[in-house]
Design an enzyme around this catalytic site. Structure first.
Site, PDB file in Angstrom:
ATOM      1  CB  SER A  63       4.356  -1.800  12.187  1.00  0.00           C
ATOM      2  OG  SER A  63       3.888  -0.042  12.341  1.00  0.00           O
ATOM      3  CG  HIS A  69      -5.854   2.112   5.235  1.00  0.00           C
ATOM      4  ND1 HIS A  69      -5.906   2.896   5.522  1.00  0.00           N
ATOM      5  CD2 HIS A  69      -5.055   0.975   4.501  1.00  0.00           C
ATOM      6  CE1 HIS A  69      -4.421   2.502   5.697  1.00  0.00           C
ATOM      7  NE2 HIS A  69      -3.930   1.151   5.569  1.00  0.00           N
ATOM      8  N   GLY A 122       1.762   2.400  10.553  1.00  0.00           N
ATOM      9  CA  GLY A 122       2.549   3.728  10.704  1.00  0.00           C
ATOM     10  C   GLY A 122       3.380   4.258  12.128  1.00  0.00           C
ATOM     11  CD  GLU A 161      -3.138   5.564   6.548  1.00  0.00           C
ATOM     12  OE1 GLU A 161      -2.858   5.939   5.207  1.00  0.00           O
ATOM     13  OE2 GLU A 161      -2.437   4.930   7.018  1.00  0.00           O
ATOM     14  CE  LYS A 168      -0.376   3.232   4.405  1.00  0.00           C
ATOM     15  NZ  LYS A 168      -0.555   3.813   6.179  1.00  0.00           N
ATOM     16  CG  ASN A 204      -1.487   0.994   0.824  1.00  0.00           C
ATOM     17  OD1 ASN A 204      -2.066   1.782   0.326  1.00  0.00           O
ATOM     18  ND2 ASN A 204      -2.496   1.214   2.784  1.00  0.00           N
ATOM     19  CD  GLU A 210      -3.662  -2.410   7.482  1.00  0.00           C
ATOM     20  OE1 GLU A 210      -2.600  -2.899   6.618  1.00  0.00           O
ATOM     21  OE2 GLU A 210      -4.337  -1.426   6.882  1.00  0.00           O
TER      22      GLU A 210
HETATM   23  P1  PGA Z   1       2.182   0.508   7.893  1.00  0.00           P
HETATM   24  O1  PGA Z   1       1.055   1.070   6.427  1.00  0.00           O
HETATM   25  O2  PGA Z   1       2.733  -1.104   7.294  1.00  0.00           O
HETATM   26  O3  PGA Z   1       2.913   1.997   7.296  1.00  0.00           O
HETATM   27  O4  PGA Z   1       2.077   0.702   9.118  1.00  0.00           O
HETATM   28  C1  PGA Z   1       0.285   0.180   6.738  1.00  0.00           C
HETATM   29  C2  PGA Z   1      -1.316  -0.266   6.341  1.00  0.00           C
HETATM   30  O5  PGA Z   1      -1.568   1.358   6.326  1.00  0.00           O
HETATM   31  O6  PGA Z   1      -1.271  -0.589   5.278  1.00  0.00           O
END
Ligand code: PGA
Length: 247
Positions: free
Chosen positions: A208, A93, A169, A95, A10, A8, A163
């Site tokens: 992460s 997601h 993140g 976000e 982003k 992903n 998630e």
């Molecule tokens: P990350 O993001 O691996 O940077 O924690 C995962 C995601 O948001 O799909």
């Protein structure tokens, strides 16, 4: 079906960086047994389609608007993504849910629309830190699944990404027990809802995931893949995650 590792990106990379990434990635990744997907910014769709033609890698947008076309300023059409060659899409997601106020009901409408345009959804679910602290994790996951999958029949593929919001993140990763508990609960839900098809639904872990924790996480109960943000932005760290899972 094999383990899935999905990137992903982003809101990172433009077409030029996208091309460079795929040139390197195709050169250094030698494992076709892991199913690899890329969720790219909509502006990189054409370059992604070009770079990944003649490969087995799948790709798709990180979000869609639930209509083929129309007066929806600034949105991404699932019809156009499908025409360009996308076969997958991320839905819900965290976000999108947190920063753009996407509701459970909208995730359901988007899944229906994705299926109408032949995009296989990867539905993201996950609890916030306060929900985990007050012990409502499994309840939250169940609520998100019930709403998003209302009246959804599985066409080709459909997968779930667990998630935990607090692990995205942040560098803080859920431990194996937390992952196993959540994934087993999602599997129970799927067994009840799709008794004949649940086996082909993978449950991905995201939050992460890095080269140094991928192997351990891949062994937690019901982990059938990963959704990787930060560590998917560089070809070498992404390939290292793929290698870690191969063992
Ligand atoms: P990350 O993001 O691996 O940077 O924690 C995962 C995601 O948001 O799909």
């Amino acid at each position: 079906m094999s383990f899935i590792i999905a990137a992903n990106w982003k809101m990172n990379k433009g077409p030029k960086e996208t091309r460079q990434f795929f040139d390197t990635f195709k050169e250094i990744n030698s494992d076709p047994s892991i199913k690899t997907l890329f969720f790219v910014p909509a502006v990189d769709a054409s370059e992604t389609a070009r770079s990944l033609s003649q490969t087995s890698y799948g790709w798709g947008p990180q979000n869609i608007f639930p209509a083929g076309s129309g007066a929806f300023t600034g949105e991404t059409s699932p019809q156009v993504m499908s025409e360009l060659g996308a076969r997958y899409v991320l839905v819900g997601h965290s976000e999108r849910r947190q920063l753009f106020f996407e509701t459970d009901e909208q995730t359901n409408v988007k899944i229906h629309s994705a299926l109408d345009f032949d995009l296989s959804p990867i539905l993201c679910v996950g609890e916030t830190l306060s929900e985990r602290k007050n012990g409502t994790t499994l309840e939250v996951l169940n609520r998100q699944l019930v709403a998003a999958l209302s009246n959804v029949q599985i066409k080709n593929e459909l997968h779930i990404a667990y998630e935990p919001v607090w692990a995205i993140g942040t560098g803080e990763v859920a431990n194996t027990e937390q992952v196993s508990e959540a994934h087993q609960s999602i599997r129970s839900f799927l067994k009840e809802k799709y008794p004949d098809q649940q086996q082909k639904i993978k449950i991905l872990y995201g939050g992460s995931v890095k080269p140094n924790n991928a192997e351990e996480l891949s062994k937690a109960q019901e982990v059938g893949g990963f959704l990787v943000g930060g560590a998917s932005l560089k070809p070498d760290s992404f390939v290292d995650i793929i290698k870690a899972v191969q063992g």
